[in-house]
Structures are given as structure tokens and as C-alpha cells.
Design an enzyme around this catalytic site. Structure first.
Site, PDB file in Angstrom:
ATOM      1  N   ASP A 201       0.642  -1.147   0.036  1.00  0.00           N
ATOM      2  CA  ASP A 201      -0.017   0.023   0.110  1.00  0.00           C
ATOM      3  C   ASP A 201       0.976   1.250  -0.128  1.00  0.00           C
ATOM      4  O   ASP A 201       1.266   1.494   1.088  1.00  0.00           O
ATOM      5  CB  ASP A 201      -0.858   0.084   1.132  1.00  0.00           C
ATOM      6  CG  ASP A 201      -1.658   1.197   1.439  1.00  0.00           C
ATOM      7  OD1 ASP A 201      -1.513   2.340   0.879  1.00  0.00           O
ATOM      8  OD2 ASP A 201      -2.523   1.490   2.699  1.00  0.00           O
ATOM      9  N   GLN A 204       0.842   6.419   1.125  1.00  0.00           N
ATOM     10  CA  GLN A 204       1.488   7.318   1.827  1.00  0.00           C
ATOM     11  C   GLN A 204       3.085   7.522   1.567  1.00  0.00           C
ATOM     12  O   GLN A 204       3.705   8.516   1.967  1.00  0.00           O
ATOM     13  CB  GLN A 204       1.686   7.143   3.361  1.00  0.00           C
ATOM     14  CG  GLN A 204       0.155   7.342   3.901  1.00  0.00           C
ATOM     15  CD  GLN A 204      -0.360   8.655   3.855  1.00  0.00           C
ATOM     16  OE1 GLN A 204       0.394   9.582   3.791  1.00  0.00           O
ATOM     17  NE2 GLN A 204      -1.689   8.981   4.035  1.00  0.00           N
ATOM     18  N   LYS A 227      -3.549  11.765  -3.015  1.00  0.00           N
ATOM     19  CA  LYS A 227      -2.219  12.169  -2.048  1.00  0.00           C
ATOM     20  C   LYS A 227      -0.903  12.411  -2.732  1.00  0.00           C
ATOM     21  O   LYS A 227       0.026  12.424  -1.973  1.00  0.00           O
ATOM     22  CB  LYS A 227      -2.192  10.843  -1.282  1.00  0.00           C
ATOM     23  CG  LYS A 227      -3.412  10.302  -0.506  1.00  0.00           C
ATOM     24  CD  LYS A 227      -3.055   9.393   0.630  1.00  0.00           C
ATOM     25  CE  LYS A 227      -4.205   8.939   1.187  1.00  0.00           C
ATOM     26  NZ  LYS A 227      -4.932   9.478   2.310  1.00  0.00           N
ATOM     27  N   CYS A 365      -8.107   6.136  10.810  1.00  0.00           N
ATOM     28  CA  CYS A 365      -8.436   4.881  10.221  1.00  0.00           C
ATOM     29  C   CYS A 365      -7.392   3.735  10.460  1.00  0.00           C
ATOM     30  O   CYS A 365      -7.055   3.002   9.651  1.00  0.00           O
ATOM     31  CB  CYS A 365      -8.609   5.108   8.829  1.00  0.00           C
ATOM     32  SG  CYS A 365      -9.867   6.166   8.367  1.00  0.00           S
TER      33      CYS A 365
HETATM   34  N1  PMP Z   1      -3.849   3.129   2.936  1.00  0.00           N
HETATM   35  C1  PMP Z   1      -3.133   4.348   3.471  1.00  0.00           C
HETATM   36  C2  PMP Z   1      -1.969   4.168   4.292  1.00  0.00           C
HETATM   37  C3  PMP Z   1      -3.580   5.810   3.546  1.00  0.00           C
HETATM   38  O1  PMP Z   1      -3.035   6.561   4.376  1.00  0.00           O
HETATM   39  C4  PMP Z   1      -5.226   5.780   2.947  1.00  0.00           C
HETATM   40  C5  PMP Z   1      -5.732   7.165   3.088  1.00  0.00           C
HETATM   41  N2  PMP Z   1      -5.822   7.759   4.178  1.00  0.00           N
HETATM   42  C6  PMP Z   1      -5.591   4.705   2.525  1.00  0.00           C
HETATM   43  C7  PMP Z   1      -5.101   3.623   2.261  1.00  0.00           C
HETATM   44  C8  PMP Z   1      -6.817   4.945   1.919  1.00  0.00           C
HETATM   45  O2  PMP Z   1      -6.971   5.503   0.636  1.00  0.00           O
HETATM   46  P1  PMP Z   1      -8.157   6.092  -0.175  1.00  0.00           P
HETATM   47  O3  PMP Z   1      -9.119   6.896   0.787  1.00  0.00           O
HETATM   48  O4  PMP Z   1      -7.549   7.203  -0.850  1.00  0.00           O
HETATM   49  O5  PMP Z   1      -8.600   4.955  -1.084  1.00  0.00           O
END
Ligand code: PMP
Length: 407
Positions: A201, A204, A227, A365
Site C-alpha cells: 500500500d 503514503q 495524495k 483509520c
Molecule cells: N492506506 C493508507 C496508508 C492511507 O493513508 C490511506 C488514506 N488515508 C488509504 C490507504 C486509503 O486511501 P483512499 O481513501 O484514497 O482509498
């Protein structure tokens, strides 16, 4: 050695030139989403102004033009992460959808009772819940990889966890809650040593340094456009070709088929097999413009600039006192997460907002890691390349005021 020219980069972001609550905006919520440069805004507007049409329908000039730009964007973003071929770059709505595609499609095809999926204890919910959903459907289990008190992966514990029942290791490149940079290349190699697949993932990390999927040797990598200075609603899923070829489609509909009849339907080839319906054409074009933006300056210098801001902010925060840092890995992106000795993070966030300083508060989250640390959440100031020392000074001044009001 030339320095990163923060003033000229900052001037490209119209949204930053405004006041909020009577103060110049200090935007420090970049881990949630970055702002957009004029070039990205213009690319989206120009697409709708001059080229808007449905893609891959080739019947007229506008459609040809839209298709050329849309597929050109795919090639550009694929190259940006050094994917071997553009067909291995699938458009998604973002990181969340990318993980859901892999969990649902790869997961349902490969996981069986007794199989194990490992994710770190500091993952974003979007890299936990899709795996729990597919585990429930297949009889597999989802287990956390231990995270130490400083917010780093416990590699010894991870290594001890590995056996041939581990089929997937899904890991964040950088923790959005703590800023910790994980040794993903090592983790991928360890996963492969027991025959497991590895998903990274990169939500970030993608904005901070160049990513090379071939060097990382990951099986899947996902990220979000918003992002990395691009628009919302667009992201990408990279996958190794043989894995993507073998995976069943995620959604059915137009575009993802070669031929349809009631006797049976033949699926389209990569990447279209995974792109049912009219795609986010403007989003893809906007994301390509964001790649252009990121390649318009020296990224190592931009990273050094962000690191300097982080160091400066952390030193001043510790000098102020009362705001303990959470996550003290030696290898972090410019994310400063902290609690407050005298108030709830949310109250601190409100006082900062009144002074024009935008941060995020809460569990980000990433509830499991907050639970492990025994805290409800943190205040998170996340820096981007357009932030400057003035922003750091205003953050510290606002935190000083918050301390006066609340302590
Ligand atoms: N993984 C990480 C590490 C994140 O920081 C985020 C967004 N805060 C996501 C996944 C989810 O990304 P998105 O909401 O753009 O789908």
C-alpha cells in the site's frame, strides 16, 4: 548543490493563497489529501473544455483524442512506478478500491480454509477490512504483524510468523498514522521465501520518493492520485502480469468484455478486464499532470526539504512540552503525530483550526495501533513539499496558544 525552491512550488497552489478563520491558511493535513497545483486543475478543465468524449469507442475525432490522452496517462503513470508494461497498470478509484480488487479477485481465487493473510498492526483500515471480508468468505485467517513501541515493524516476529500457509503479506509502505517507513523490499523478499504474495500500500509513500515496482519485486502495489497532487476518485493498481492474467474480473459490465452472448461471455484482455464501465477519464489525465508536476523538480531535494521541516517541527514541539510524540521511528516521512497531556486531541485540533492551522485528529483509520498504544487518537501534522518554516512557526504558535487555553 541547489536548494529546493519552496517559494516557486508553493506559488503553483492557488488554494494556499487564502485566509481561514481570519488567518492565512496553514495546510498540514497532507497525509489525508494533498492540494492540487494549477497544472493539474488546468489539465482537468482542458479535458472537459476541449476533449470530453467516451474512450475506446473510436467513432469520431473527440473520442480518439480522449482515448489517446487516457491511454497516454496510463503509460505515463506506469512508467512513473517503473511497471514493465502499461497493461499492468489498472485504474481504480484509489488505494481502497485497489486493495479490494486484489482481496476479492485474487483472494477468492486463491485462499482456502487454513490459509493465512498477514497485515501489519499499524495498517490503515482499508488494508485490513477487505482481507477480513475475503477471509470470512474463504475460511482463511487475517493476522497482525507485530509493531514495536516506536512504531516500527518487528521483523524478527514477522520472520517467526512465516510458514507455507501464509499466502499474502499486505503491508503499508508508510504508516499514515505514525509516518514510519517500513522496509518493504525486505518484507516482500521474506514473503516470497515461503511462497506468499506481497501487496504494498503505497498511499503514503508515492508523493515522497520515486517508487520502482520491479526493484521492490512486489506482486501488487496500490496508491491514490489525491495524495500525490492529483484528483480524487482515481488511483492505480499495479500487478505482476501472470497474476493479473490469472485473476477473475472484479466487476462485470461494458469495456471488460471481448464478446457477450447468453451462451457465454469472453473477457477482455489486460488492463480492460478489470475496468468495467466508463472510467474516470478526467481523473487519469489529471493524475498524469500530477506526475508531470512531481517530475518538474528534484525529488530528492523536495524530500530533504520535508525532512528538514519535520526535524524543526519535532524539536520545537518537544521544547514546548505537553505534546508527546507518537511514533519515533528513525525512518519517517514528514508526519508528526502526537497526543496531548492536558486535553483531547480533538480539542487541540479545534483551537488550531480557529487559527487557520489545518491538521487531522482522531485514529486516522488505524484503530488497532491506537488501541495497542492505549490512546484514542492523535493530532497529526503532515507536511508536504509546499510547506515552509513559516508554517512550522505558525503551528507551534497555535499549539502554544492551545496549551495556554487548555492546560
Ligand atoms: N492506506 C493508507 C496508508 C492511507 O493513508 C490511506 C488514506 N488515508 C488509504 C490507504 C486509503 O486511501 P483512499 O481513501 O484514497 O482509498
Amino acid at each position: 548543490l541547489t536548494q529546493f525552491d519552496v517559494a516557486s512550488v508553493r506559488a503553483q497552489f492557488p488554494i494556499l493563497q487564502q485566509e481561514v478563520n481570519g488567518h492565512p491558511l496553514v495546510y498540514l493535513d497532507n497525509a489525508a489529501t494533498t492540494q492540487k497545483p494549477e497544472s493539474v486543475i488546468a489539465a482537468i478543465a482542458n479535458y472537459y473544455r476541449y476533449d470530453n468524449s467516451n474512450v475506446h469507442r473510436g467513432a469520431h475525432a473527440l473520442s480518439d483524442r480522449a482515448t489517446e490522452k487516457f491511454e497516454g496517462a496510463r503509460a505515463q503513470v506506469a512508467q512513473f512506478i517503473n511497471a514493465p508494461a502499461k497493461e499492468q497498470l489498472l485504474w481504480t478509484r484509489g488505494t481502497t478500491e485497489g486493495i479490494n480488487v486484489v482481496a476479492a479477485s485474487w483472494g477468492r481465487a486463491h485462499l482456502k480454509p487454513g490459509d493465512r493473510v498477514l497485515v501489519s498492526a499499524m495498517e490503515h483500515h482499508s488494508n485490513i477490512v477487505p482481507w477480513q471480508m475475503v477471509a470470512e468468505a474463504t475460511g482463511a485467517t487475517v493476522e497482525p504483524i507485530a509493531v514495536s513501541a516506536d512504531g516500527t515493524i518487528d521483523i524478527a516476529a514477522f520472520t517467526a510468523q512465516l510458514d507455507t500457509r501464509v499466502k499474502m503479506v499486505a503491508i503499508g509502505h508508510v504508516s499514515n498514522a505514525l509516518g514510519s517507513v517500513n522496509p518493504v523490499a525486505d518484507i516482500v523478499a521474506l514473503a516470497h521465501s515461503v511462497g506468499a504474495c506481497a501487496l504494498i500500500d503505497a498511499a503514503q509513500s508515492i508523493a515522497h520518493w520515486p517508487i520502482d515496482v520491479q526493484a521492490l519485486d512486489c506482486d501488487f502495489l496500490v496508491f491514490s492520485g489525491h495524495k500525490m497532487f492529483g484528483p480524487t476518485g482515481i488511483g492505480a493498481l499495479y500487478g505482476k502480469r501472470e497474476l493479473l492474467e490469472a485473476m477473475p474480473p472484479y466487476q462485470g459490465g461494458g469495456e471488460m468484455i471481448e464478446s457477450v452472448s447468453f451462451a457465454g461471455t469472453v473477457y477482455n484482455q489486460l488492463p480492460y478486464k478489470f475496468e468495467a464501465g466508463t472510467p474516470n477519464i478526467a481523473g487519469a489525465i489529471g493524475l498524469a499532470a500530477a506526475v508531470d508536476f512531481l517530475q518538474s523538480f528534484d525529488r530528492a531535494q523536495a524530500d530533504a526539504h520535508e525532512q528538514q521541516l519535520l526535524k524543526s517541527a519535532e524539536q520545537q514541539l518537544q521544547a514546548l512540552g505537553g505534546y508527546p510524540l507518537v511514533g519515533t521511528s528513525a525512518n519517517k516521512v514528514a508526519v508528526m503525530s502526537f497526543t496531548c497531556d492536558f486535553a483531547h486531541p480533538q480539542d487541540v485540533g479545534m483551537i488550531l483550526d480557529q487559527q487557520g492551522v489545518a491538521v487531522r485528529t482522531g485514529n486516522h483509520c488505524a484503530q488497532p495501533i491506537m488501541d495497542q498504544f492505549g490512546i484514542p487518537g492523535t493530532v497529526r501534522a503532515s507536511f508536504s513539499l509546499y510547506n515552509n518554516e513559516d508554517d512550522v512557526a505558525k503551528l507551534i504558535a497555535a499549539l502554544t496558544k492551545a496549551k495556554m487555553f487548555l492546560a
